[in-house]
Write a protein that holds these residues in place. Sequence first.
Motif, PDB file in Angstrom:
ATOM      1  N   GLU A   1      44.674  13.883  22.312  1.00 49.35           N
ATOM      2  CA  GLU A   1      45.478  14.090  23.534  1.00 49.35           C
ATOM      3  C   GLU A   1      46.798  14.731  23.129  1.00 49.35           C
ATOM      4  O   GLU A   1      47.513  14.209  22.289  1.00 49.35           O
ATOM      5  CB  GLU A   1      45.715  12.729  24.210  1.00 49.35           C
ATOM      6  N   ASP A   2      47.105  15.871  23.747  1.00 47.75           N
ATOM      7  CA  ASP A   2      48.315  16.590  23.360  1.00 47.75           C
ATOM      8  C   ASP A   2      49.532  16.207  24.188  1.00 47.75           C
ATOM      9  O   ASP A   2      50.653  16.568  23.844  1.00 47.75           O
ATOM     10  CB  ASP A   2      48.088  18.112  23.451  1.00 47.75           C
ATOM     11  N   GLU A   3      49.316  15.478  25.303  1.00 44.36           N
ATOM     12  CA  GLU A   3      50.462  15.053  26.103  1.00 44.36           C
ATOM     13  C   GLU A   3      50.936  13.694  25.588  1.00 44.36           C
ATOM     14  O   GLU A   3      50.230  12.695  25.738  1.00 44.36           O
ATOM     15  CB  GLU A   3      50.075  14.955  27.579  1.00 44.36           C
TER      16      GLU A   3
ATOM     17  N   ALA B   1      41.589  20.109  27.626  1.00 45.31           N
ATOM     18  CA  ALA B   1      42.519  21.214  27.340  1.00 45.31           C
ATOM     19  C   ALA B   1      43.455  20.810  26.208  1.00 45.31           C
ATOM     20  O   ALA B   1      44.279  19.905  26.357  1.00 45.31           O
ATOM     21  CB  ALA B   1      43.313  21.552  28.591  1.00 45.31           C
TER      22      ALA B   1
ATOM     23  N   LYS C   1      41.819  12.682  35.108  1.00 52.15           N
ATOM     24  CA  LYS C   1      43.246  12.406  35.291  1.00 52.15           C
ATOM     25  C   LYS C   1      43.629  12.567  36.756  1.00 52.15           C
ATOM     26  O   LYS C   1      43.177  13.512  37.390  1.00 52.15           O
ATOM     27  CB  LYS C   1      44.082  13.380  34.456  1.00 52.15           C
TER      28      LYS C   1
HETATM   29 CA    CA Z   1      45.749  18.452  27.403  1.00 51.27          CA
END
Ligand code: CA
Length: 244
Positions: free
Chosen positions: A26-28, A72, A120
Amino acid sequence: MSSATTDPHPEPATSSRSRGLVLVVEDEPAIADVIRLNLTKAGYGVHIERRGDTVLAAVARLRPAAIVLDVALPGEDGISICRSLRAGDDWTPVIFVTARDDEVDRIVGLELGADDYVTKPFSPRELVARLGGVLRRTHGVPDATPQTVGAVTLDDVRRRVFTGSDEVALTVTEFDLLAHLMHKPGRVFTREQLLSAVWGYSSVAGTRTVDVHIAQLRSKLGQASPIRTVRGVGYAAEHRAAPS
Ligand code: CA
């Protein structure tokens, strides 16, 4: 973290790290933190990767019990990562985290071998429930006798499925759904019954989840599929399934 994302009724703490390591991609940072907090509270070990292109190496190094995979991502997207894992015969359970419905359609349409997904914004409790369901199913007590319905043979002990002499590679969830239907040939199950039996919970998942996995099973089993749609009711495994 804002109170909106904090579970007001946390599960009692279980022994730390006893439930296995979960690789969270997870990039967030805010979402990663919420997931880490809730999985840790539920007794899992957590390792977070923030880029897609480091994931395959992390899987090889850590051998996680399951992967929570954002779609993403910088570097490499989750769909490509899952495809690479399955192409390499790695069937570690994957739960996708998607931001949009069209990503769900891609996950399903591409037959990536995903075990489940959440969209989400999701509640941490829902993610923990789905993760627990996937992991619990991988440790179920198997039935020793291979079972055949129509042209499909199910071997519970080895968790393998054959159409004739050809083995069909199924995800954990696909296998359990097929097994539940095939253990009672001819019996019609509602989507709600299948959700409860296979996913282990009924309040957080939509019945679309069942339809999605039935579609994946049919695609993989092809003409041999024993699954019959009972319009307005649900699904059954039949020795001679009508196409639908
Ligand atoms: Ca993402």
